[in-house]
Design a protein around this motif. Sequence first.
Motif, PDB file in Angstrom:
ATOM      1  N   UNK C  21       0.852  -1.196   0.000  1.00  0.00           N
ATOM      2  CA  UNK C  21       0.000   0.000   0.000  1.00  0.00           C
ATOM      3  C   UNK C  21       0.886   1.243   0.000  1.00  0.00           C
ATOM      4  N   UNK C  22       0.610   2.118  -0.973  1.00  0.00           N
ATOM      5  CA  UNK C  22       1.385   3.367  -1.034  1.00  0.00           C
ATOM      6  C   UNK C  22       0.423   4.538  -0.899  1.00  0.00           C
ATOM      7  N   UNK C  23       0.941   5.720  -0.473  1.00  0.00           N
ATOM      8  CA  UNK C  23       0.015   6.856  -0.288  1.00  0.00           C
ATOM      9  C   UNK C  23       0.319   8.024  -1.219  1.00  0.00           C
ATOM     10  N   UNK C  24       1.585   8.335  -1.407  1.00  0.00           N
ATOM     11  CA  UNK C  24       1.851   9.483  -2.288  1.00  0.00           C
ATOM     12  C   UNK C  24       3.215   9.307  -2.936  1.00  0.00           C
ATOM     13  N   UNK C  25       3.308   9.671  -4.159  1.00  0.00           N
ATOM     14  CA  UNK C  25       4.592   9.602  -4.858  1.00  0.00           C
ATOM     15  C   UNK C  25       4.996   8.156  -5.121  1.00  0.00           C
ATOM     16  N   UNK C  26       5.509   7.930  -6.336  1.00  0.00           N
ATOM     17  CA  UNK C  26       5.895   6.558  -6.705  1.00  0.00           C
ATOM     18  C   UNK C  26       7.040   6.061  -5.825  1.00  0.00           C
ATOM     19  N   UNK C  27       6.958   4.796  -5.420  1.00  0.00           N
ATOM     20  CA  UNK C  27       8.051   4.148  -4.671  1.00  0.00           C
ATOM     21  C   UNK C  27       7.919   2.656  -4.971  1.00  0.00           C
ATOM     22  N   UNK C  28       8.973   1.907  -4.702  1.00  0.00           N
ATOM     23  CA  UNK C  28       8.995   0.512  -5.165  1.00  0.00           C
ATOM     24  C   UNK C  28       9.129  -0.500  -4.035  1.00  0.00           C
ATOM     25  N   UNK C  29       8.446  -1.640  -4.208  1.00  0.00           N
ATOM     26  CA  UNK C  29       8.663  -2.800  -3.331  1.00  0.00           C
ATOM     27  C   UNK C  29       8.989  -3.963  -4.265  1.00  0.00           C
ATOM     28  N   UNK C  49      -7.896   1.634  -5.885  1.00  0.00           N
ATOM     29  CA  UNK C  49      -7.315   2.738  -6.681  1.00  0.00           C
ATOM     30  C   UNK C  49      -8.068   4.026  -6.387  1.00  0.00           C
ATOM     31  N   UNK C  50      -7.646   4.759  -5.333  1.00  0.00           N
ATOM     32  CA  UNK C  50      -8.297   6.042  -5.041  1.00  0.00           C
ATOM     33  C   UNK C  50      -8.243   6.943  -6.284  1.00  0.00           C
ATOM     34  N   UNK C  51      -9.119   7.985  -6.320  1.00  0.00           N
ATOM     35  CA  UNK C  51      -9.209   8.785  -7.556  1.00  0.00           C
ATOM     36  C   UNK C  51      -7.829   9.217  -8.029  1.00  0.00           C
ATOM     37  N   UNK C  52      -7.708   9.226  -9.287  1.00  0.00           N
ATOM     38  CA  UNK C  52      -6.555   9.600 -10.110  1.00  0.00           C
ATOM     39  C   UNK C  52      -5.233   9.157  -9.486  1.00  0.00           C
ATOM     40  N   UNK C  53      -5.285   7.938  -8.886  1.00  0.00           N
ATOM     41  CA  UNK C  53      -3.996   7.365  -8.438  1.00  0.00           C
ATOM     42  C   UNK C  53      -3.639   6.280  -9.454  1.00  0.00           C
ATOM     43  N   UNK C  54      -2.354   6.007  -9.552  1.00  0.00           N
ATOM     44  CA  UNK C  54      -1.917   5.008 -10.539  1.00  0.00           C
ATOM     45  C   UNK C  54      -0.832   4.118  -9.936  1.00  0.00           C
ATOM     46  N   UNK C  55      -0.637   2.974 -10.554  1.00  0.00           N
ATOM     47  CA  UNK C  55       0.454   2.094 -10.118  1.00  0.00           C
ATOM     48  C   UNK C  55       1.301   1.738 -11.336  1.00  0.00           C
ATOM     49  N   UNK C  56       2.494   1.257 -11.054  1.00  0.00           N
ATOM     50  CA  UNK C  56       3.347   0.708 -12.106  1.00  0.00           C
ATOM     51  C   UNK C  56       3.877  -0.630 -11.598  1.00  0.00           C
ATOM     52  N   UNK C  57       3.852  -1.629 -12.474  1.00  0.00           N
ATOM     53  CA  UNK C  57       4.384  -2.936 -12.058  1.00  0.00           C
ATOM     54  C   UNK C  57       5.399  -3.368 -13.106  1.00  0.00           C
ATOM     55  N   UNK C  58       6.225  -4.349 -12.771  1.00  0.00           N
ATOM     56  CA  UNK C  58       7.183  -4.804 -13.786  1.00  0.00           C
ATOM     57  C   UNK C  58       8.303  -5.619 -13.164  1.00  0.00           C
ATOM     58  N   UNK C  59       9.447  -5.610 -13.844  1.00  0.00           N
ATOM     59  CA  UNK C  59      10.598  -6.401 -13.396  1.00  0.00           C
ATOM     60  C   UNK C  59      11.762  -5.459 -13.116  1.00  0.00           C
TER      61      UNK C  59
END
Lengths: 157, 29, 124
Positions: C21-29, C49-59
């Motif tokens: 769970x993240x709250x503000x600004x992109x960060x990685x786990x 996905x709270x309003x206009x929040x986004x995620x990024x996933x990958x390798x």
Amino acid sequence: GDANSDFFKINMLKSRKKMIKFARSRIHGYGLYAMETIAQDEMIIEYIGQKIRSLVADEREKAYERRGIGSSYLFRIDEHTVIDATKRGNFARFINHSCQPNCYAKVLTIEGEKRIVIYSRSTINKGEEITYDYKFPIEEDKIDCLCGAKTCRGYLN
Amino acid sequence: WSAFAPEFQELEENERYVEKEGEFDMEDE
Amino acid sequence: YVNVSTNDHAYQLQISNLTITGHEGYAMARASHGVAKGTWYFEVNFDDQPDDSHIRIGWSTCHAVLQAPVGYNKFSYGWRSKCGTKFHEAKGKKYHAGGFKKGDVLGCLIHLPVDKKTLVPPNQ
């Protein structure tokens, strides 16, 4: 609240702004001058700006340098957070560096928020320029120090 | 003194910067 | 069992078992286990996905910056929920128009061909 608490003192700062004057500096450009005698270890002013993450600060520093905004108004609070007073903040950003300063910066945690306050290191006489040691990290490309103090280290970084 | 910092905004308190979604992107097709 | 790593993550992200769970600004786990060769695949449930929040996933390799999104530098490849853009070295390219959103199940595959010439030691 307790009149001795940092919270109380820092909020008093706003109402009782130390008589500080913004004027041409002998060190560099413009600076802040004491308009009254200030005793030792007095809170003089809070360094206010935008709180940003370290990596955002790194990106901004590169962008500012690209745009020729030389002097850095970025003040590191801790390993994660930086205060950026380049575009938004208060006039504490104009305080010049000295290698033999009459003030010092201290990070206070008030109500969970870390804030930067400039304190007098010794008694400051009326008309003296307010200065503190920026403690910039040592870097390759140097910025000349113009403080003129006997113990001047020659560079800001 | 604000004359010496073009488009400078004076703040009374520290302001937490809200990052943009593309804060770290260099290019975004 | 593969988990979300309890230490290889940005300090401001909350990790509980497999949920980040993240709250503000992109960060990685990152995951508790990595892969070095072969073909691997994982899936992500996009729970909230709270309003206009986004995620990024990958390798990502272990060198990618935790205080930035996946795809920020050359050590990771990311895919963004907003517009479905793929990122590498902070450059976004069109990938999967329309992006993805809360409620979707997303798959990430990586194919690390074993190079016959370089003697990649087994189980490196």
